[in-house]
Design a protein around this motif. Structure first.
Motif, PDB file in Angstrom:
ATOM      1  N   GLU A   1     -55.794  47.968  43.429  1.00 12.52           N
ATOM      2  CA  GLU A   1     -55.804  48.657  42.134  1.00 12.52           C
ATOM      3  C   GLU A   1     -55.453  47.693  40.995  1.00 12.52           C
ATOM      4  N   LEU A   2     -54.500  46.817  41.218  1.00  7.63           N
ATOM      5  CA  LEU A   2     -54.127  45.822  40.214  1.00  7.63           C
ATOM      6  C   LEU A   2     -55.302  44.896  39.914  1.00  7.63           C
ATOM      7  N   MET A   3     -55.970  44.431  40.958  1.00  8.16           N
ATOM      8  CA  MET A   3     -57.128  43.560  40.775  1.00  8.16           C
ATOM      9  C   MET A   3     -58.236  44.293  40.030  1.00  8.16           C
ATOM     10  N   HIS A   4     -58.467  45.547  40.393  1.00  6.88           N
ATOM     11  CA  HIS A   4     -59.470  46.364  39.708  1.00  6.88           C
ATOM     12  C   HIS A   4     -59.138  46.478  38.223  1.00  6.88           C
ATOM     13  N   ASP A   5     -57.891  46.773  37.913  1.00  8.79           N
ATOM     14  CA  ASP A   5     -57.476  46.909  36.516  1.00  8.79           C
ATOM     15  C   ASP A   5     -57.671  45.608  35.745  1.00  8.79           C
ATOM     16  N   ALA A   6     -57.390  44.476  36.388  1.00  4.04           N
ATOM     17  CA  ALA A   6     -57.578  43.170  35.737  1.00  4.04           C
ATOM     18  C   ALA A   6     -59.060  42.910  35.468  1.00  4.04           C
ATOM     19  N   VAL A   7     -59.902  43.261  36.422  1.00  6.25           N
ATOM     20  CA  VAL A   7     -61.345  43.085  36.245  1.00  6.25           C
ATOM     21  C   VAL A   7     -61.841  43.982  35.108  1.00  6.25           C
ATOM     22  N   ILE A   8     -61.380  45.210  35.058  1.00  7.57           N
ATOM     23  CA  ILE A   8     -61.773  46.133  33.994  1.00  7.57           C
ATOM     24  C   ILE A   8     -61.329  45.570  32.639  1.00  7.57           C
ATOM     25  N   ASP A   9     -60.106  45.061  32.558  1.00  2.17           N
ATOM     26  CA  ASP A   9     -59.624  44.461  31.310  1.00  2.17           C
ATOM     27  C   ASP A   9     -60.530  43.319  30.868  1.00  2.17           C
ATOM     28  N   GLU A  10     -60.917  42.470  31.808  1.00  8.41           N
ATOM     29  CA  GLU A  10     -61.773  41.331  31.466  1.00  8.41           C
ATOM     30  C   GLU A  10     -63.148  41.796  31.007  1.00  8.41           C
ATOM     31  N   MET A  11     -63.680  42.795  31.682  1.00  9.97           N
ATOM     32  CA  MET A  11     -64.997  43.307  31.299  1.00  9.97           C
ATOM     33  C   MET A  11     -64.946  43.953  29.909  1.00  9.97           C
ATOM     34  N   LYS A  12     -63.860  44.627  29.590  1.00  3.18           N
ATOM     35  CA  LYS A  12     -63.709  45.210  28.249  1.00  3.18           C
ATOM     36  C   LYS A  12     -63.723  44.120  27.182  1.00  3.18           C
ATOM     37  N   GLU A  13     -63.105  42.992  27.486  1.00  2.00           N
ATOM     38  CA  GLU A  13     -63.054  41.874  26.539  1.00  2.00           C
ATOM     39  C   GLU A  13     -64.411  41.195  26.380  1.00  2.00           C
TER      40      GLU A  13
END
Length: 95
Positions: free
Chosen positions: A22-34
């Protein structure tokens, strides 16, 4: 994407690593948002779903590996990384 979908992609059938996934998923989502101005984490495109899965898998599979100047030494892993970066760039430019 749900944790269940990610775990299917990762081929993980136990709960020990759920919080890490879940942490990795959240980090990937953050990067994609950027990187992708039009990215909607609630309604990712099919290509974006593949990006999410691929990127989480990359992070998950290599969470314990040592890096050499920021790079994993495996050639196949580098090819996957370049493919992911290429798809991310296309999404960024498309946005």
């Amino acid at each position: 994407m749900s944790l269940k979908e990610l775990k299917q992609y990762l081929r993980v059938d136990y709960t020990d690593d759920d919080s890490m996934i879940e942490l990795m998923h959240d980090a990937v989502i953050d990067e994609m948002k950027e990187l992708i101005p039009s990215f909607d984490p609630e309604k990712p495109t099919n290509r974006q779903k593949i990006l999410i899965c691929s990127y989480v898998k990359e992070l998950y599979d290599h969470r314990d590996r040592m890096y050499n100047n920021g790079k994993i030494t495996s050639d196949s892993t580098e090819r996957i990384r370049y493919a992911i970066q290429s798809m991310m760039l296309k999404e960024t430019l498309r946005g």
